[in-house]
Write a protein that holds these residues in place. Structure first.
Motif, PDB file in Angstrom:
ATOM      1  N   THR A 109      35.125  40.433  48.409  1.00 52.40           N
ATOM      2  CA  THR A 109      36.136  41.348  47.888  1.00 52.40           C
ATOM      3  C   THR A 109      35.888  41.769  46.443  1.00 52.40           C
ATOM      4  N   LYS A 110      35.286  40.876  45.635  1.00 51.69           N
ATOM      5  CA  LYS A 110      35.117  41.175  44.204  1.00 51.69           C
ATOM      6  C   LYS A 110      33.660  41.248  43.755  1.00 51.69           C
ATOM      7  N   GLY A 111      32.736  40.913  44.644  1.00 51.36           N
ATOM      8  CA  GLY A 111      31.327  40.966  44.273  1.00 51.36           C
ATOM      9  C   GLY A 111      30.850  39.679  43.629  1.00 51.36           C
ATOM     10  N   GLU A 112      29.552  39.606  43.407  1.00 52.62           N
ATOM     11  CA  GLU A 112      28.980  38.400  42.811  1.00 52.62           C
ATOM     12  C   GLU A 112      29.414  38.217  41.358  1.00 52.62           C
ATOM     13  N   ASP A 113      29.656  39.296  40.641  1.00 51.93           N
ATOM     14  CA  ASP A 113      30.099  39.211  39.245  1.00 51.93           C
ATOM     15  C   ASP A 113      31.631  39.246  39.181  1.00 51.93           C
ATOM     16  N   TYR A 114      32.239  38.305  39.898  1.00 55.65           N
ATOM     17  CA  TYR A 114      33.710  38.331  39.982  1.00 55.65           C
ATOM     18  C   TYR A 114      34.381  37.980  38.656  1.00 55.65           C
ATOM     19  N   GLU A 115      33.649  37.325  37.723  1.00 60.96           N
ATOM     20  CA  GLU A 115      34.242  37.069  36.403  1.00 60.96           C
ATOM     21  C   GLU A 115      34.552  38.384  35.690  1.00 60.96           C
ATOM     22  N   GLN A 116      33.580  39.295  35.713  1.00 64.42           N
ATOM     23  CA  GLN A 116      33.784  40.581  35.039  1.00 64.42           C
ATOM     24  C   GLN A 116      34.745  41.477  35.806  1.00 64.42           C
ATOM     25  N   GLU A 117      34.690  41.395  37.110  1.00 63.54           N
ATOM     26  CA  GLU A 117      35.524  42.282  37.922  1.00 63.54           C
ATOM     27  C   GLU A 117      36.965  41.801  38.048  1.00 63.54           C
ATOM     28  N   LEU A 118      37.168  40.498  37.958  1.00 56.20           N
ATOM     29  CA  LEU A 118      38.494  39.949  38.247  1.00 56.20           C
ATOM     30  C   LEU A 118      39.068  39.133  37.101  1.00 56.20           C
ATOM     31  N   LEU A 119      38.298  38.162  36.603  1.00 49.53           N
ATOM     32  CA  LEU A 119      38.832  37.234  35.611  1.00 49.53           C
ATOM     33  C   LEU A 119      39.089  37.889  34.260  1.00 49.53           C
ATOM     34  N   ASP A 120      38.102  38.598  33.730  1.00 52.03           N
ATOM     35  CA  ASP A 120      38.255  39.212  32.404  1.00 52.03           C
ATOM     36  C   ASP A 120      39.451  40.164  32.322  1.00 52.03           C
ATOM     37  N   PRO A 121      39.610  41.080  33.273  1.00 49.20           N
ATOM     38  CA  PRO A 121      40.780  41.965  33.200  1.00 49.20           C
ATOM     39  C   PRO A 121      42.109  41.219  33.279  1.00 49.20           C
ATOM     40  N   ALA A 122      42.159  40.179  34.108  1.00 52.23           N
ATOM     41  CA  ALA A 122      43.406  39.416  34.243  1.00 52.23           C
ATOM     42  C   ALA A 122      43.755  38.688  32.950  1.00 52.23           C
ATOM     43  N   VAL A 123      42.749  38.084  32.311  1.00 47.14           N
ATOM     44  CA  VAL A 123      42.980  37.359  31.061  1.00 47.14           C
ATOM     45  C   VAL A 123      43.406  38.314  29.954  1.00 47.14           C
ATOM     46  N   ASN A 124      42.740  39.445  29.851  1.00 48.78           N
ATOM     47  CA  ASN A 124      43.098  40.419  28.817  1.00 48.78           C
ATOM     48  C   ASN A 124      44.516  40.958  29.018  1.00 48.78           C
ATOM     49  N   ALA A 125      44.864  41.232  30.262  1.00 44.39           N
ATOM     50  CA  ALA A 125      46.212  41.734  30.542  1.00 44.39           C
ATOM     51  C   ALA A 125      47.266  40.688  30.204  1.00 44.39           C
ATOM     52  N   ALA A 126      47.005  39.449  30.549  1.00 43.87           N
ATOM     53  CA  ALA A 126      47.955  38.372  30.260  1.00 43.87           C
ATOM     54  C   ALA A 126      48.095  38.159  28.756  1.00 43.87           C
ATOM     55  N   ALA A 127      46.971  38.188  28.036  1.00 44.77           N
ATOM     56  CA  ALA A 127      47.018  37.987  26.588  1.00 44.77           C
ATOM     57  C   ALA A 127      47.808  39.093  25.901  1.00 44.77           C
ATOM     58  N   ARG A 128      47.597  40.335  26.314  1.00 44.45           N
ATOM     59  CA  ARG A 128      48.341  41.462  25.719  1.00 44.45           C
ATOM     60  C   ARG A 128      49.835  41.338  26.000  1.00 44.45           C
ATOM     61  N   SER A 129      50.162  40.931  27.213  1.00 42.81           N
ATOM     62  CA  SER A 129      51.562  40.798  27.590  1.00 42.81           C
ATOM     63  C   SER A 129      52.259  39.706  26.786  1.00 42.81           C
ATOM     64  N   VAL A 130      51.589  38.562  26.640  1.00 41.59           N
ATOM     65  CA  VAL A 130      52.213  37.417  25.968  1.00 41.59           C
ATOM     66  C   VAL A 130      52.255  37.616  24.457  1.00 41.59           C
ATOM     67  N   VAL A 131      51.138  37.990  23.863  1.00 42.35           N
ATOM     68  CA  VAL A 131      51.086  38.150  22.401  1.00 42.35           C
ATOM     69  C   VAL A 131      52.050  39.244  21.950  1.00 42.35           C
ATOM     70  N   GLY A 132      52.272  40.251  22.799  1.00 43.31           N
ATOM     71  CA  GLY A 132      53.186  41.335  22.450  1.00 43.31           C
ATOM     72  C   GLY A 132      54.633  40.912  22.340  1.00 43.31           C
TER      73      GLY A 132
END
Length: 270
Positions: A109-132
């Motif tokens: 579903t996410k490809g072999e580079d699932y860190e870039q496709e899935l993890l990084d966007p999720a972490v960035n979105a969570a950080a922006r939401s919380v720090v804001g």
């Protein structure tokens, strides 16, 4: 030179072919890794099986995708905005691991580079939401552990049913613009000095109260003692002291008359 038998060449060819096929068909999966089979002439990624550590034999036309399945970490610096719109740089580390039994589904579903496709966007979105949700002062001082927990909760929610689990979030550093940082540090210093001054005042007040209480206690004791000392008691105490003095081997006592208070007069001394 003798010629090789006609059968020798085909046998050698077959032997070499077998060796090549075995080499192509054998796959070794290392410690802490898992494998997902890719069927060239089938349905592609096999999602219902994850191959464990060790040696595996597969069809030579298939291939094995090998990924780390133990807990691992990535670090990143994110530019986010505080509650008042100030840009803040947050350095953090994320510990995560793919779900072992669902490694095939994750890759499919996410490809072999699932860190870039899935993890990084999720972490960035969570950080922006919380720090804001916080001011620069809160981010700089006392809210670090709370922010870490909230980011972890946000990431976990975003990655639900995505076959990737985040174990821990660590906020290592929060970088503010120099002017804002200096202003916050100055404010914190003033607050600390104010607290120290208040502490000294409270301590001095308590010490003064202690001295006052001790003095009042002594005054009350003297007042009670003075009220209890009648002339008769004073005379009795004087007589006792006179007798003890007269019994001293180092003095010769001559009593003549009496003093103004009715006590004997003691004369003579050696």
């Amino acid at each position: 030179m003798e010629r090789l038998p006609k059968i020798a060449l085909p046998v050698m060819f077959i032997a070499v072919l077998i060796i090549v096929l075995i080499f192509k068909s054998s796959v070794t999966i290392g410690p802490g890794e898992g494998g997902v089979l890719f069927e060239q002439f089938g349905e592609g990624i096999v999602t219902d099986k994850t191959y464990s550590e060790g040696l595996h034999i597969i069809a030579p036309w298939n291939s094995m995708i090998i990924r780390i399945v133990r807990q691992q970490s990535i670090s990143d610096e994110m530019n986010v905005l505080s509650v008042n719109g100030l840009e803040v740089k947050v350095n953090g580390t994320i510990w995560y691991e793919p779900e072992y039994d669902n490694l095939g589904k994750l890759i499919k579903t996410k490809g072999e580079d699932y860190e870039q496709e899935l993890l990084d966007p999720a972490v960035n979105a969570a950080a922006r939401s919380v720090v804001g949700r916080y001011t620069p002062e809160q981010l700089y001082s006392s809210k670090r552990d709370v922010i870490e927990q909230e980011i972890l909760e946000e990431v976990t929610l975003l990655l639900k049913d995505q076959y990737l689990t985040v174990k821990r979030v660590l906020v290592e550093d929060v970088k503010l613009p120099v002017t804002i940082k200096n202003a916050i540090e100055g404010k914190l210093k003033q607050e600390q000095e104010s607290l120290e001054y208040e502490f000294r005042l409270v301590t001095a007040k308590k010490e003064a109260e202690k001295v006052t209480i001790e003095a009042q206690g002594k005054a009350d004791a003297n007042k009670i003692l003075s009220a209890s000392l009648t002339d008769k008691i004073l005379q009795d105490k004087g007589i006792e002291a006179t007798i003890k003095l007269s019994e001293s081997p180092n003095s010769k006592v001559i009593v003549i008359g009496s003093g103004d208070s009715g006590l004997p007069l003691i004369l003579g001394n050696q």
